[in-house]
Motif scaffolding. Structure first.
Motif, PDB file in Angstrom:
ATOM      1  N   GLU A 109       0.827  -1.210   0.000  1.00 20.27           N
ATOM      2  CA  GLU A 109       0.000   0.000   0.000  1.00 20.27           C
ATOM      3  C   GLU A 109       0.863   1.264   0.000  1.00 20.27           C
ATOM      4  O   GLU A 109       0.544   2.254  -0.654  1.00 20.27           O
ATOM      5  N   HIS A 112       1.711   2.289  -3.493  1.00 22.79           N
ATOM      6  CA  HIS A 112       0.616   3.021  -4.141  1.00 22.79           C
ATOM      7  C   HIS A 112       0.698   4.500  -3.754  1.00 22.79           C
ATOM      8  O   HIS A 112       0.583   5.399  -4.591  1.00 22.79           O
ATOM      9  N   HIS A 113       0.866   4.740  -2.444  1.00 28.40           N
ATOM     10  CA  HIS A 113       0.967   6.120  -1.950  1.00 28.40           C
ATOM     11  C   HIS A 113       2.135   6.847  -2.614  1.00 28.40           C
ATOM     12  O   HIS A 113       1.993   7.983  -3.091  1.00 28.40           O
ATOM     13  N   SER A 115       3.608   6.298  -5.402  1.00 32.27           N
ATOM     14  CA  SER A 115       3.372   6.540  -6.830  1.00 32.27           C
ATOM     15  C   SER A 115       2.579   7.830  -7.033  1.00 32.27           C
ATOM     16  O   SER A 115       2.952   8.698  -7.835  1.00 32.27           O
ATOM     17  N   THR A 116       1.471   7.967  -6.293  1.00 30.20           N
ATOM     18  CA  THR A 116       0.639   9.170  -6.424  1.00 30.20           C
ATOM     19  C   THR A 116       1.435  10.398  -5.986  1.00 30.20           C
ATOM     20  O   THR A 116       1.373  11.467  -6.602  1.00 30.20           O
ATOM     21  N   GLY A 119       3.889  11.524  -8.562  1.00 29.57           N
ATOM     22  CA  GLY A 119       3.186  12.254  -9.621  1.00 29.57           C
ATOM     23  C   GLY A 119       2.973  13.704  -9.229  1.00 29.57           C
ATOM     24  O   GLY A 119       3.190  14.632 -10.020  1.00 29.57           O
ATOM     25  N   ILE A 143      -2.242  14.472  -0.295  1.00 31.78           N
ATOM     26  CA  ILE A 143      -3.023  13.523  -1.076  1.00 31.78           C
ATOM     27  C   ILE A 143      -3.834  12.566  -0.210  1.00 31.78           C
ATOM     28  O   ILE A 143      -4.694  11.866  -0.704  1.00 31.78           O
ATOM     29  N   SER A 144      -3.531  12.527   1.094  1.00 35.93           N
ATOM     30  CA  SER A 144      -4.258  11.608   1.995  1.00 35.93           C
ATOM     31  C   SER A 144      -3.873  11.887   3.437  1.00 35.93           C
ATOM     32  O   SER A 144      -3.126  12.821   3.723  1.00 35.93           O
ATOM     33  N   ASP A 145      -4.333  11.004   4.330  1.00 37.61           N
ATOM     34  CA  ASP A 145      -3.912  11.061   5.736  1.00 37.61           C
ATOM     35  C   ASP A 145      -2.406  10.819   5.863  1.00 37.61           C
ATOM     36  O   ASP A 145      -1.795  11.218   6.854  1.00 37.61           O
ATOM     37  N   TRP A 146      -1.807  10.148   4.912  1.00 36.09           N
ATOM     38  CA  TRP A 146      -0.354   9.930   4.927  1.00 36.09           C
ATOM     39  C   TRP A 146       0.409  11.117   4.359  1.00 36.09           C
ATOM     40  O   TRP A 146       1.626  11.063   4.252  1.00 36.09           O
TER      41      TRP A 146
END
Lengths: 147, 147
Positions: A109, A112-113, A115-116, A119, A143-146
């Motif tokens: 996972e 995935h993080h 990669s985004t 970008g 982009i997220s909580d991370w």
């Protein structure tokens, strides 16, 4: 082994500014993280620091205006030993950047993080060269909580 | 076979709005492309059109608020037969979206482009759910000469 792939086009007449943004501490601080130190020469170690931690990259290869290769020598466990490969070429008004972060063991996972997030940082690099202002950490796009 | 991977976190109390944005024509038009038609039901075909062309997706699997799977049945040659897999889960204040576009034959330059572009569209999806406004085609973020 699995890889992260990206491609952007930076509107600029030659690849020189993009190359500088990948090989100088000032350039790297302009799009990836304010807290960039070390040496961008071959054999040098670049230290990138973020709020939660950071990455140490050994500069493995430099071909001016064509290629930059880093090996991750310290950072999150999943990153250590992976390779970040930047390939540049001029195509009309654009410097085309082909990016590969290769050699991940598993498509976890966190990959995935990353990669985004790569970008998003590539768009920061594009903005830096085109407008003079990128969005490096800690002013990067969330982009997220991370983050 | 190589895959494109992404992860975003959408700040929203349940995955419902994200799921709706992936399974209704109005929702999909709000973040990917204005020109979205077809059916988002299982077995339906969704038609996404952009300035240079488009994609037809067969809806293969729907698990409300958990998973959406599309198979590409028409579009660019490199896309045909690939699978777009959306996995959702709630993690506190965020709906976590794990995205995989799997089954590319080769890591061609167009795949690099599509990876960066998917990342950008995922940020459009996040914005749609969080603020009510995405950036679908033709108002999408330009990443290169290939748009």
């Amino acid at each position: 082994m699995v890889d992260i792939l990206h491609r952007i086009g930076v509107e600029t007449p030659t690849p020189e500014k993009v190359y500088d943004a990948l090989t100088t501490v000032d350039g790297l601080a302009g799009w990836w993280t304010d807290d960039t130190t070390g040496s961008g020469d071959v054999g040098g170690i670049l230290q990138f620091r973020f709020l939660p931690g950071g990455f140490d990259m050994e500069v493995v290869e430099l071909r001016p205006s064509e290629r930059v290769v880093w090996r991750v020598v310290d950072g999150p466990e999943e990153w250590i030993g992976t390779t970040v490969d930047w390939n540049l070429r001029q195509d009309g008004d654009y410097t085309i950047v082909l990016f590969t972060h290769r050699g991940w063991k598993e498509p976890v996972e966190f990959m995935h993080h990353c990669s985004t997030k790569w970008g998003s940082y590539l768009m920061s690099l594009k903005s830096l060269v085109e407008t003079g202002a990128g969005a490096p950490s800690p002013r990067d796009v969330r982009i997220s909580d991370w983050h």
